[in-house]
Design a protein around this motif. Sequence first.
Motif, mmCIF file in Angstrom:
data_model
loop_
_atom_site.group_PDB
_atom_site.id
_atom_site.type_symbol
_atom_site.label_atom_id
_atom_site.label_comp_id
_atom_site.label_asym_id
_atom_site.label_seq_id
_atom_site.Cartn_x
_atom_site.Cartn_y
_atom_site.Cartn_z
ATOM 1 N N SER A 209 0.824 -1.213 0.000
ATOM 2 C CA SER A 209 0.000 0.000 0.000
ATOM 3 C C SER A 209 0.853 1.257 0.000
ATOM 4 O O SER A 209 0.383 2.327 -0.406
ATOM 5 N N MET A 210 2.095 1.147 0.463
ATOM 6 C CA MET A 210 2.983 2.308 0.420
ATOM 7 C C MET A 210 3.235 2.764 -1.015
ATOM 8 O O MET A 210 3.594 3.912 -1.261
ATOM 9 N N LEU A 211 3.041 1.842 -1.968
ATOM 10 C CA LEU A 211 3.247 2.183 -3.370
ATOM 11 C C LEU A 211 2.094 3.016 -3.933
ATOM 12 O O LEU A 211 2.164 3.460 -5.074
ATOM 13 N N SER A 212 1.055 3.229 -3.136
ATOM 14 C CA SER A 212 -0.078 4.025 -3.605
ATOM 15 C C SER A 212 0.250 5.504 -3.662
ATOM 16 O O SER A 212 -0.328 6.247 -4.443
ATOM 17 N N GLY A 213 1.171 5.939 -2.806
ATOM 18 C CA GLY A 213 1.503 7.359 -2.746
ATOM 19 C C GLY A 213 0.777 8.099 -1.648
ATOM 20 O O GLY A 213 1.001 9.301 -1.454
ATOM 21 N N LEU A 214 -0.082 7.423 -0.888
ATOM 22 C CA LEU A 214 -0.810 8.091 0.184
ATOM 23 C C LEU A 214 0.130 8.596 1.282
ATOM 24 O O LEU A 214 -0.174 9.569 1.963
ATOM 25 N N ASN A 215 1.254 7.914 1.439
ATOM 26 C CA ASN A 215 2.213 8.325 2.458
ATOM 27 C C ASN A 215 3.165 9.405 1.955
ATOM 28 O O ASN A 215 4.099 9.786 2.655
ATOM 29 N N GLY A 216 2.937 9.860 0.717
ATOM 30 C CA GLY A 216 3.776 10.908 0.174
ATOM 31 C C GLY A 216 5.010 10.363 -0.519
ATOM 32 O O GLY A 216 5.293 9.165 -0.503
ATOM 33 N N ASN A 217 5.759 11.260 -1.132
ATOM 34 C CA ASN A 217 6.995 10.887 -1.806
ATOM 35 C C ASN A 217 8.146 10.849 -0.826
ATOM 36 O O ASN A 217 8.136 11.540 0.198
ATOM 37 N N VAL A 218 9.135 10.042 -1.151
ATOM 38 C CA VAL A 218 10.336 9.935 -0.326
ATOM 39 C C VAL A 218 11.542 10.147 -1.227
ATOM 40 O O VAL A 218 11.725 9.403 -2.203
ATOM 41 N N ASP A 219 12.312 11.158 -0.943
ATOM 42 C CA ASP A 219 13.450 11.506 -1.788
ATOM 43 C C ASP A 219 14.363 10.308 -2.011
ATOM 44 O O ASP A 219 14.734 9.610 -1.063
ATOM 45 N N GLY A 220 14.707 10.084 -3.275
ATOM 46 C CA GLY A 220 15.622 9.004 -3.615
ATOM 47 C C GLY A 220 15.009 7.629 -3.561
ATOM 48 O O GLY A 220 15.666 6.642 -3.864
ATOM 49 N N CYS A 221 13.731 7.555 -3.185
ATOM 50 C CA CYS A 221 13.100 6.240 -3.015
ATOM 51 C C CYS A 221 11.835 6.098 -3.851
ATOM 52 O O CYS A 221 11.765 5.258 -4.737
ATOM 53 N N PHE A 222 10.845 6.921 -3.583
ATOM 54 C CA PHE A 222 9.528 6.735 -4.188
ATOM 55 C C PHE A 222 8.975 8.070 -4.667
ATOM 56 O O PHE A 222 9.011 9.070 -3.945
ATOM 57 N N PHE A 223 8.463 8.064 -5.914
ATOM 58 C CA PHE A 223 7.853 9.269 -6.460
ATOM 59 C C PHE A 223 6.550 8.879 -7.141
ATOM 60 O O PHE A 223 6.541 8.057 -8.060
ATOM 61 N N ALA A 224 5.442 9.451 -6.655
ATOM 62 C CA ALA A 224 4.120 9.173 -7.222
ATOM 63 C C ALA A 224 3.731 10.297 -8.172
ATOM 64 O O ALA A 224 3.775 11.477 -7.799
ATOM 65 N N VAL A 225 3.365 9.939 -9.376
ATOM 66 C CA VAL A 225 2.909 10.916 -10.370
ATOM 67 C C VAL A 225 1.425 11.159 -10.133
ATOM 68 O O VAL A 225 0.603 10.263 -10.312
ATOM 69 N N ASP A 226 1.082 12.373 -9.726
ATOM 70 C CA ASP A 226 -0.299 12.692 -9.397
ATOM 71 C C ASP A 226 -1.047 13.340 -10.557
ATOM 72 O O ASP A 226 -2.258 13.536 -10.481
#
Length: 548
Positions: A209-226
């Motif tokens: 569920s962390m891949l949904s982007g609800l927890n926000g982006n994390v520099d160098g780790c996860f970026f959700a295209v909104d």
Amino acid sequence: MKNIFTLSKPPKPWGSRRKSQHRSPFFILSITIFTFLLLFIAYNHIPESLLSLSSKTLDPKFSQCHTTKAISPDKKFFLYAPHSGFSNQLGEFKNAILMAGILNRTLIVPPVLDHHAVALGSCPKFRVQSPNQMRISVWDHAIELLRRGRYVSMADIIDISSLVSSSMVKVLDFRRFASLWCGLDVDLACLSSLNAQPSLLDRLRQCVSMLSGLNGNVDGCFFAVDEDCRTTVWTYQSGDEDGVLDPFQPDEQLKEKKKVSYVRRRRDVYKALGPGSKADSATILAFGTLFTAPYKGSQLYIDINAAPRDQRIQSLIEKIEFIPFVPEILSAGKKYAFKTIKAPFLCAQLRLLDGQFKNHWKATFLRLKEKLDSLRQKGPQPINIFVMTDLPVTNWTGNYLGDLAKDTDSFKLYFLREEDELLAQTAQKLATAGHGLRYGVTRMEKPCPQRFSDVLLFIEQTVCSCATVGFVGTAGSTLAESIELMRKFDLGIAIFFDHPFSMVLNDPADLARLKENILAGVLFREISCLCLTVKGQLESLALKFCLG
């Protein structure tokens, strides 16, 4: 408005005063000791699995990124959230291959979703699910498919082997990725046969569920295209278009009636999300839907048809225009066409029960009737018809399909059923092949068996690609568009015959297209000889191909 769960206090009588309450130090000390004792007992009786679950899955720092980077330090991943029926999912899969190629990321290959499991909404009406909502819905459904043993990868159905072997695209199966991302020492392909404990499923759900982007982006780790189709049309190497307004915008009536205030801009995906951008530093780049379609002089979300200054991407665009089914499905469809029907036939794809189509039976049947009336005047009878429809045979009585079935002198109908042995054999072959599981490293010496319960749709499409007399599809159906594309590139009308044969093509354009595909080597190379009669003129093609 009062909370219905808040009890109202009775009014105080006039002149009443609240008495001060005094507690002795001994009483307060006793309550404190008792509270700590309860906490100590509870902590020692909590299962270790739940303690580890909370520490491993609720980490806001995304500890999974460290694990992923340690195992695959040079890889950057591309995720997206498909939706709706298979034809839409296939279109999104092609767009994902293209976008991942442009951004030089490894594409996470998703499962084939159940038809109505995830819905997008309407881009033209600016009423769609947000990318976050789409991602949540897709990952929840993917885990449910794993739990029930019904997970089928897109790569199990669509043959991407040539794309991968030529290094045009890098891919990784979602099951492998999820195991890697969540740090699970479990082959998720075997989840249904492991009698997975609830704690394992909960950990997987929370982790993914962390891949949904609800927890926000994390520099160098996860970026959700909104950005979605309400605000953005993605382009690539389109000159000076980056940032300009798209031709399609909400009209004044929509703005007033629905209070829509969106502005659609055309953005270059490489400039926005490629090298030098904040998104580029992220290990995982996650989109929502990648669905697009032509609309009012533009595209709804992705408008990339050429890459004039990038030959690699230009080749990829040309390659993904048509991606065939895996060999097991193609073989099954063509076996039915040429071993069961055994003669030239027409394919009728009739979508009658789903969405808008249930209100257009008259128009759908009329197109088929006009085609059949034309064939009855020109050729021999009975006319062989392969029927591909979502209307059960038991409901054909009283409509045009029932009339065709009764007229056995003029028409001979063929159709596949879920219980047909051909489908069971094909499902078994697909399970044995395990195409999807090839795209990822596993520690297991022997992969877990897979179950393929729904292959009817894919075999039907292949049969329709082999229809020598023609094809009548349902207007507006993406499935009909997919079949037309198969007929354009594959044109299986001369395949799997063991001896020379002849057939009638009434349209010279069909002959020209057949020649073009044969000479281009697009057809499967199992043709010995073709004798084509076009409007009474015999034309022979002395072309012989050997299976390489």
